[in-house]
Structure formats: structure tokens, C-alpha cells
Design an enzyme around this catalytic site. Structure first.
Site, PDB file in Angstrom:
ATOM      1  N   ASP A 230       0.822  -1.209   0.000  1.00  0.00           N
ATOM      2  CA  ASP A 230       0.000   0.000   0.000  1.00  0.00           C
ATOM      3  C   ASP A 230       0.861   1.265   0.000  1.00  0.00           C
ATOM      4  O   ASP A 230       1.901   1.318   0.660  1.00  0.00           O
ATOM      5  CB  ASP A 230      -0.878  -0.002   1.264  1.00  0.00           C
ATOM      6  CG  ASP A 230      -1.836   1.176   1.306  1.00  0.00           C
ATOM      7  OD1 ASP A 230      -2.664   1.294   0.389  1.00  0.00           O
ATOM      8  OD2 ASP A 230      -1.737   1.993   2.246  1.00  0.00           O
ATOM      9  N   GLU A 260       1.274  -0.223  -4.921  1.00  0.00           N
ATOM     10  CA  GLU A 260       0.316   0.806  -5.322  1.00  0.00           C
ATOM     11  C   GLU A 260       1.038   2.148  -5.312  1.00  0.00           C
ATOM     12  O   GLU A 260       1.241   2.735  -4.255  1.00  0.00           O
ATOM     13  CB  GLU A 260      -0.867   0.843  -4.347  1.00  0.00           C
ATOM     14  CG  GLU A 260      -1.857   1.949  -4.645  1.00  0.00           C
ATOM     15  CD  GLU A 260      -2.261   2.773  -3.423  1.00  0.00           C
ATOM     16  OE1 GLU A 260      -3.210   3.558  -3.560  1.00  0.00           O
ATOM     17  OE2 GLU A 260      -1.641   2.648  -2.355  1.00  0.00           O
TER      18      GLU A 260
END
Ligand code: CA
Length: 500
Positions: A230, A260
Site C-alpha cells: 500500500d 500501489e
């Protein structure tokens, strides 16, 4: 092998603790659909306890096992149910990817009195005033877990910055005394190390060591195959490069990773890939925004640009392609929802083409009932086509602003494979495309889009058509040997899956 990753959650699903059970029960069905990897949501306790989607991390070691933040289970269930879901997915041949959120912490157990310096939130390189007294939420002692799994407690030495100081409530970003932002992060706002909560100082040696230890513990405890990382643009690139190298060396496992990096700027993505020495793949955010634009431009989007400045065109082997996710769905801060009429076209692009590792979103496969959004009805068919038709050399016809297409020539080792696909964001049209001489004299039938069959001429060409605002997919007409081949393949899959 044409892999498919499935994101197994959406933001608004009810916080009823049933997801892990649901995942376990769905594993066989997903495997039959051709899913080869499952991205599971963050499994550890967030500051909102049983309601936390998982990104408000409180305790990385509490996978729904300890009474913390008002709940033993997480939004998705208990640790036992989580481990059972991971086991089932792996048994049916689906790789399991855990969501790893290391950037920030929320819900500290106590405040600490430390000196802090106010920072300009819009330009984090600019200090706003002198160091001042602060009362900040940086003490994490995990009273509900005690020292189980790790005796490490977190304090202000583990963080770079916070957004809240009890002694100066009007300001919204503070650098902690003796700390600086990591230099190797995204450059938006001057330096984008800080995102939210208490920003973890991943460069502090004691923090780094603890996170490396946690990574090994997490893989050992769960049996996961890899990670979805993340918010990587807010974390020192050098940290994840070393974290993954260390984990792979210590476990001897491949530990697949996809990061990400939320940016439309291809150069930022490429530069990050090189900083992490290509140790991970990245989601193709620029491609998502092309889908978004195409679906919201009422036909004015030029489809010839669909791949311009995308990761899948620049670095195909590093690109995880997707249409939407839990952050882009309606109501989220990064909302950029691809409009429904274009979904089948976008999924044809990521599922039927050669390049890119496609990730299907739960909210598209199963719908988002909380927002009144239905499933993309064409999606199971397109996943099936990825499994049985999307093989062989590709030929592109991105030669018109409104109607574009591509073909796959098929591969003789997959009987019946090969396809032709046409997409438009405006009025319908036709296109003459070459599917290859080996199809001369055969008929391609339209399995998506409701068009008439097309006979392939002696040179291997056919003239395919598409209706306004739609997408057409054609495949070679099913012959008895191909039908038998597929029935046998599906039956073998089914029997294999029933063994577990
Ligand atoms: Ca950070």
C-alpha cells in the site's frame, strides 16, 4: 498461462465479519473462473476495530485475535477464519497476496510530550516557525496483546511526523524532533512522505528491523505467497527494496509483490521501479485513468491514445492492469469510477490482450450493492475467454479515434483459441482485421456484442463490426473436438478442485 488476479473486497462491504468465510467458500468458484491470485484486504486490527477497512493500521500482529479497539475480529473475521481462507485458496491453486500497510499508524494508546516543528502541509520542505512543545499520539503499547509475537512498543522515535498536536490544534502537520522526511519518496507537496496518522520512520534502524521481523512473522504465520504493498509513493523506495530482498533471502520464497504507486505520471512509476531495482510490479494507474477518461468523454476521447504513457506499454512485464479498485469506487477520496457502459470494453482490454497482469475488482465481479451498483455482467465470459481464447500473437488496429480493435491469432496448443475484439466509445462501425491464414475459410462467431458471424477470407482477414458505445468479441466457431477439449479441461479443473 494467462493469470488473473482478483481483488477480493470493496470499500463499502458490510462490517459483519463474514468476508474470510465468504472467501473460503468462494475459492473453488473463483478457480473455475480462471482466478490464479487473490489480493486479500489488510488483515490486521485498525484503529476503528471491527469496522476498519484495514488501512487505519493499529497493530500489525493482531490478525483478529486480540480484544483491541473494541473487538477481537477485524471487519473481515477472526484470525482462524483468515488462516482458513488462505489455506483454501492455496489448496485450489490460487496464490494469496496480503495487503501490507506500513506507511502510518492510527489509534495510539497514549500521547507523548515531545518537541515538534510545524510544517507547511502544501510544501513539506518549508518549516513554519520554530520548534514548539507538542503533545502527540505516538505511543503504542498494545495492552490487549501484551508482548505476544513481538515485544516491540512504538513511541515518538518510530515516527517522522504527525498531523495533530494537542498544544497547537490549529496546525495540521508537525515534524517530530530529530526527524526528517525520507528523501526517496514522491515529490508532490515538495515531499510526500507524510500521508496520514503517525508517519512511520521506516529509515530508523530499530523500526526497520522490527518491520523486517514482522514481514517474516506474517509470511510464516499465514502462509501467504506475496504482497500488495500500500501507498508506496509515501515510503522510502530504499526501504521496500531492502525489505523484499531480506524477506526473499530469509524465506527462500519468491514473495511476489505489486505496489500501489498512485500516480498518472509514467516517469514517476518508471523512476520508482528503478529505485526499487524492479523488485516489485506496479499497478498501471495511468491506464486506469485512460479508461476513466474514455468512459466520461461522451465519445470525444481518442481511443488511439488508450495506451499512451501507460506502464503496460512502457514496461509490460511490470504492469498489473486494472479497471477500478476500492479507492476509485464511488464515495472514496480517489473516486475515478469507470462508467458502467465502458466496463466491458475496459475488461476486454486488460483480459484479452497479451501484455499486463490483469486484476479484476470484486465490485465489478459481484457488484457494490451498498451503492446500488450491479456486477459487470460480461465479466465471467471475458474471464472465461482469457482462459480459453486469448492466446497467440497479437495484432493491433488502434488506427481510428472512435473504433479500435485487436486480434489474437490463437495457439495450436490451446484448441479453439484466437479472437477478434472491437471497441468504440462513439458510433458503431466496422474494421477489417487479420486473424491469420490458418483461419481461412472458417467462421468467427460474436460471443459478446450481438453481431452476425464473420467468415474469414483466404488471406486470413475478416470484417468485424461493433454497435455504438459497445464492444464486440469474436471467437472461432466451436467445433466438436474443441468442445470436447474444453469440457474435458473444465471437468479436470472441477475434479481437481473437489479433491480439497
Ligand atoms: Ca511515509
Amino acid at each position: 498461462m494467462n493469470g488473473i488476479m482478483l481483488q477480493t473486497f470493496e470499500w463499502d462491504m458490510p462490517a459483519d465479519g463474514t468476508l474470510w468465510k465468504n472467501v473460503r467458500n468462494s475459492a473453488r468458484k473463483w478457480a473455475m473462473l480462471g482466478v490464479t491470485a487473490a489480493w486479500l484486504p489488510p488483515a490486521y486490527k485498525g484503529s476503528a476495530g471491527g469496522c476498519d477497512v484495514g488501512y487505519g493500521v493499529y497493530d500489525l500482529y493482531d490478525l483478529g485475535e486480540f480484544d483491541q479497539k473494541g473487538s477481537v475480529r477485524t471487519k473481515y473475521g477472526t484470525v482462524r477464519e483468515y488462516l482458513a481462507a488462505v489455506r483454501r485458496l492455496r489448496l485450489v491453486g490460487i496464490q494469496t497476496l496480503g495487503d501490507v500497510v506500513l506507511n502510518h499508524r492510527l489509534g495510539a494508546d497514549a500521547t507523548e510530550d515531545v518537541r515538534v516543528t510545524p510544517v507547511n502541509p502544501d510544501n513539506r520542505l518549508e518549516m513554519q516557525g520554530e520548534p514548539e512543545d507538542g503533545s502527540v499520539y505516538t505511543r503504542f503499547t498494545f495492552p490487549g496483546r501484551g508482548k505476544r509475537y513481538s515485544a516491540f512498543t512504538w513511541d515518538h522515535t518510530c515516527f517522522t511526523s504527525v498531523d495533530w498536536n494537542g498544544r497547537d490544534p490549529d496546525h495540521h502537520l508537525f515534524l517530530l524532533e530529530g526527524k526528517g522526511f525520507a528523501p526517496d519518496v514522491d515529490r508532490e507537496h515538495g515531499n510526500f512522505d507524510y500521508l496520514m496518522g503517525a508517519d512511520v520512520d521506516v529509515q530508523a534502524p530499530h523500526v526497520r528491523e522490527e518491520l523486517f521481523r514482522w514481514g517474516q512473522w506474517y509470511l510464516r504465520r499465514t502462509g501467504l505467497d506475496g504482497f500488495r504493498l500500500d501507498a508506496v509513493k509515501h515510503i522510502s523506495a530504499g526501504f521496500y527494496r531492502d525489505f523484499l530482498a531480506d524477506l526473499r533471502a530469509k524465506t527462500g520464497r519468491e514473495v511476489y509483490a505489486v505496489g500501489e504507486y498512485w500516480s498518472q505520471d509514467l516517469q514517476a512509476l518508471l523512476s520508482y521501479l528503478s529505485q526499487v531495482q524492479e523488485s516489485m510490479n506496479l499497478f498501471d494507474t495511468p491506464l486506469h485513468f485512460h479508461f476513466y477518461s474514455a468512459s466520461h468523454s461522451s465519445g470525444a476521447y481518442d481511443l488511439r491514445d488508450l495506451f499512451s504513457n501507460t506502464l503496460v506499454s512502457a514496461r509490460p512485464t511490470k504492469a498489473v492492469t486494472f479497471v477500478d479498485n476500492h479507492d476509485t469506487q464511488p464515495g472514496q477520496s480517489l473516486e475515478s469510477w469507470v462508467d458502467g457502459w465502458f466496463k466491458a470494453s475496459a475488461y476486454s482490454i486488460i483480459l484479452l490482450r497479451e501484455q499486463g497482469y490483469p486484476c479484476v475488482f470484486w465490485g465489478d465481479l459481484h457488484g457494490i450493492p451498498e451503492k446500488g451498483i450491479g456486477a459487470v455482467s460480461e465479466l465471467p465470459l471475458l474471464m472465461h475467454l482469457r482462459l480459453y481464447a486469448a492466446y497467440g500473437p497479437e495484432r493491433d488496429y488502434f488506427d481510428d479515434p472512435n473504433v479500435v480493435g485487436f486480434v489474437r491469432e490463437g495457439d495450436s496448443s490451446v484448441p479453439g483459441s484466437g479472437l477478434a475484439c472491437l471497441i468504440t466509445d462513439e458510433k458503431g462501425g466496422t474494421k477489417r482485421m487479420e486473424v491469420g491464414r490458418r483461419f481461412a475459410g472458417t467462421t468467427f462467431v460474436c460471443v459478446l456484442g450481438g453481431e452476425k458471424p464473420v467468415r474469414i477470407d483466404a488471406d486470413g482477414f475478416g470484417t468485424f463490426s461493433v454497435k455504438g458505445g459497445r464492444c464486440s468479441v469474436y471467437v472461432p466457431r466451436l467445433t466438436l473436438p474443441v468442445l470436447l477439449y474444453r469440457l474435458r479441461a473444465q471437468l479436470l479443473r472441477f475434479l481437481h478442485l473437489r479433491l480439497f
